[in-house]
Design an enzyme around this catalytic site. Sequence first.
Site, PDB file in Angstrom:
ATOM      1  N   ASP A 149       0.745  -1.247   0.039  1.00 34.22           N
ATOM      2  CA  ASP A 149       0.010   0.053  -0.004  1.00 34.22           C
ATOM      3  C   ASP A 149       0.923   1.278   0.020  1.00 34.22           C
ATOM      4  O   ASP A 149       1.856   1.276   0.734  1.00 34.22           O
ATOM      5  CB  ASP A 149      -0.770   0.131   1.310  1.00 34.22           C
ATOM      6  CG  ASP A 149      -1.938  -1.244   0.975  1.00 34.22           C
ATOM      7  OD1 ASP A 149      -2.567  -1.250   0.160  1.00 34.22           O
ATOM      8  OD2 ASP A 149      -2.238  -1.720   2.192  1.00 34.22           O
ATOM      9  N   ASP A 183      -6.963  -1.573  -4.479  1.00 32.98           N
ATOM     10  CA  ASP A 183      -8.035  -0.838  -3.442  1.00 32.98           C
ATOM     11  C   ASP A 183      -9.077  -0.062  -4.325  1.00 32.98           C
ATOM     12  O   ASP A 183     -10.322   0.162  -3.980  1.00 32.98           O
ATOM     13  CB  ASP A 183      -7.532  -0.401  -2.185  1.00 32.98           C
ATOM     14  CG  ASP A 183      -6.830  -1.510  -1.580  1.00 32.98           C
ATOM     15  OD1 ASP A 183      -6.924  -2.659  -1.679  1.00 32.98           O
ATOM     16  OD2 ASP A 183      -5.743  -1.120  -0.815  1.00 32.98           O
TER      17      ASP A 183
END
Length: 210
Positions: A149, A183
């Site tokens: 991330d 995401d």
Amino acid sequence: MNLKKSLLIIVLVLLVDQISKVYVKTNFVLGESIDVFTWFKILFIENEGAAWGTKLSDLLPISESAGKLVLTIFRLFAIFGIGYWLWDNIKKQSPRTLVLAVSLIFAGALGNIIDSVFYGMIFDESSNQVATLFSSEPYGKLFYGKVVDMLYFPLVDTSWPDWVPSLGGKSFRFFEPVFNIADTAISTGVGILIVFNKKAFPKPEKQTEG
């Protein structure tokens, strides 16, 4: 939307997602960040669990290793289910809005599965060093990779006023989660289904009696 357009969306999302992850992994130390704007940072973290970093071992009486394996296997089953849903919608010539949304969800889910399944085999550790791609000393093994991330949007970074009970003086940050392109694709697909629900799932027209 036909199969070719759906595949194009999936490939584009996967390319951007994986290129951004590999770049961050091979150029950032874990926890390192750079400011793009005051409200947007590239912050490298790794997620071993599900959404918001939740681990199955936090919820069930199992080890972290077993929880990670169960989660990865669940993701693999989920991607097959989403893939079938997408293929069925294209075959039935479902509304363009629905096919677009499911294509984004599939692409995002597949992007994170690539991390979970393969990254442990091809990268070494990112702690206190920049990771090496195709390392001879990988940090994990098949099915035990960590999701990368890096997108962080601290739109508000301040402290609670002193007069607020129990929270006074403590830091307040919005938006806190760190996420990735995959995401974003999943969230966008789900958002399309929610906002354009009537277009994605139109009610069949009632036939008038003649």
